[in-house]
Design an enzyme around this catalytic site. Structure first.
Site, PDB file in Angstrom:
ATOM      1  N   ASP A 186      39.534  16.749  29.793  1.00  0.00           N
ATOM      2  CA  ASP A 186      38.891  15.438  29.659  1.00  0.00           C
ATOM      3  C   ASP A 186      38.567  15.148  28.190  1.00  0.00           C
ATOM      4  OD1 ASP A 186      38.911  15.196  32.462  1.00  0.00           O
ATOM      5  OD2 ASP A 186      37.015  16.282  32.613  1.00  0.00           O
TER       6      ASP A 186
ATOM      7  N   HIS B 151      34.182  16.721  36.619  1.00  0.00           N
ATOM      8  CA  HIS B 151      35.618  16.758  36.320  1.00  0.00           C
ATOM      9  C   HIS B 151      36.421  16.036  37.394  1.00  0.00           C
ATOM     10  CE1 HIS B 151      39.314  18.085  34.504  1.00  0.00           C
ATOM     11  NE2 HIS B 151      39.673  18.803  35.546  1.00  0.00           N
TER      12      HIS B 151
END
Length: 335
Positions: A150, A179
């Site tokens: 990310d 996530h």
């Protein structure tokens, strides 16, 4: 002398991840475990002229624990990959695999640093924690959910929007929360270098950027058209995070990263819970890595009103995912 283990080494993430770890000069021993093909992958990698000595293991003859004996760090990409139309939460089928591996780690390498890539990370990290707790082998400082991809995506996409794609390596955009989807919170206002106000104040551009960071994995799943999910980028991100843990633990090079962790791993976790207005047990937050893993948990820091709204949404979605992992009951072992 560092022994690294990849659990799920023959898969789409596992093979490039194993290659990248073989190239790490700090790793002197590399064990590859999977249910198929890991010995072949190990032989292939063993021809590369770097220090790490490579061996492959299969489930037969208690292969998982044999692979894990003496491990300093275990990186876990094992599990079913995403297909078109699936969310990361649809991959909770991986919880059983994670529970089995957690038990093997508890038996054979209870002091290892554990880096969980297997999705859904928001739930699988709690699965690992609960299994380790039952075995008396849980150290919250040594369990990490890898959310590095990310962060990597945020830097890549921000540099592109700013019009400086070649400067992607120079960008640092903290990403906190979890996530998956709305739990991924890129802190654009904390970007270094700073994102121009003209972009941050353009609601359409900002919303599109945030959405792309949150759902960037969908781009890959759709582009591969049934051929898998993000494997190469995830392998790079996983190897990068593993290197940071190794550098901190074995070379004394502390650094601050974001990772999905148990907020009880260090005193700063209580402060993060106050910042997010919730007693969530797990959260991806600013972590200072040290010789024992999580050395400090740092504050989220100043965020603007839009980020506060996104934070509230992330907290709301994370709660049930964490509870799902905590309450998971592994199937009894086959006799």
């Amino acid at each position: 002398m560092v022994k690294a283990v990849v659990a799920g080494a023959a898969g789409g993430i596992g093979q490039p991840l194993s290659l990248l770890l073989k190239l790490n000069p700090l790793i002197t021993e590399l064990s590859l475990y999977d249910v198929v093909n890991s010995p072949g992958v190990a032989v292939d990698l063993s021809h590369i002229n770097t220090p790490a000595q490579v061996k492959g293991f299969l489930p037969e003859n208690n292969g998982a624990e044999e692979a894990l004996k003496g491990a300093d760090i275990v990186v876990i990409p094992a599990g079913v990959p995403r297909k078109p139309g699936m969310t990361r939460d649809d991959l909770f089928v991986n919880a059983g695999i994670c529970a089995t591996l957690a038990q093997a780690i508890a038996n054979a390498a209870p002091k290892a640093f554990i880096l969980v890539i297997s999705n859904p990370v928001n739930s699988t990290v709690p699965v690992f924690a609960e299994v380790l707790k039952k075995s008396g082998a849980y150290d919250p400082k040594r369990l990490f959910g890898v959310t590095t991809l990310d962060v990597v995506r945020a830097a890549t996409f921000v540099s592109s929007v700013v019009g400086k794609p070649l400067d992607a390596p120079k960008y640092n955009v903290p990403v906190v929360g979890g996530h998956s989807g709305a739990t991924i919170l890129p802190l654009l206002t904390q970007s270094e270098p700073q994102i121009p106000a003209a972009i941050l104040n353009d609601q359409a551009k900002r919303d599109a950027l945030i959405k792309r960071i949150q759902f960037g994995g969908d781009e890959v799943v759709e582009a591969k058209n049934g051929g898998g999910s993000a494997t190469l980028s995830m392998a790079q991100a996983g190897a990068h995070f593993a290197n940071l843990v190794i550098q901190a633990a074995f070379a004394g090079k502390t650094t601050v990263v974001q990772s999905y962790i148990d907020l009880e791993a260090a005193p700063g976790g209580k402060g993060v819970q106050k910042e997010i207005g919730s007693d969530l047990a797990y959260f991806s937050v600013n972590v200072e890595l040290g010789r024992d893993g999580v050395q400090n948990i740092l504050p989220i820091g100043n965020i603007d009103d839009q980020e506060k709204t996104l934070l509230a949404a992330a907290v709301k979605e994370l709660g049930p995912s964490i509870e799902k992992g905590v309450q998971f009951t592994p199937a009894p072992p086959k006799l």
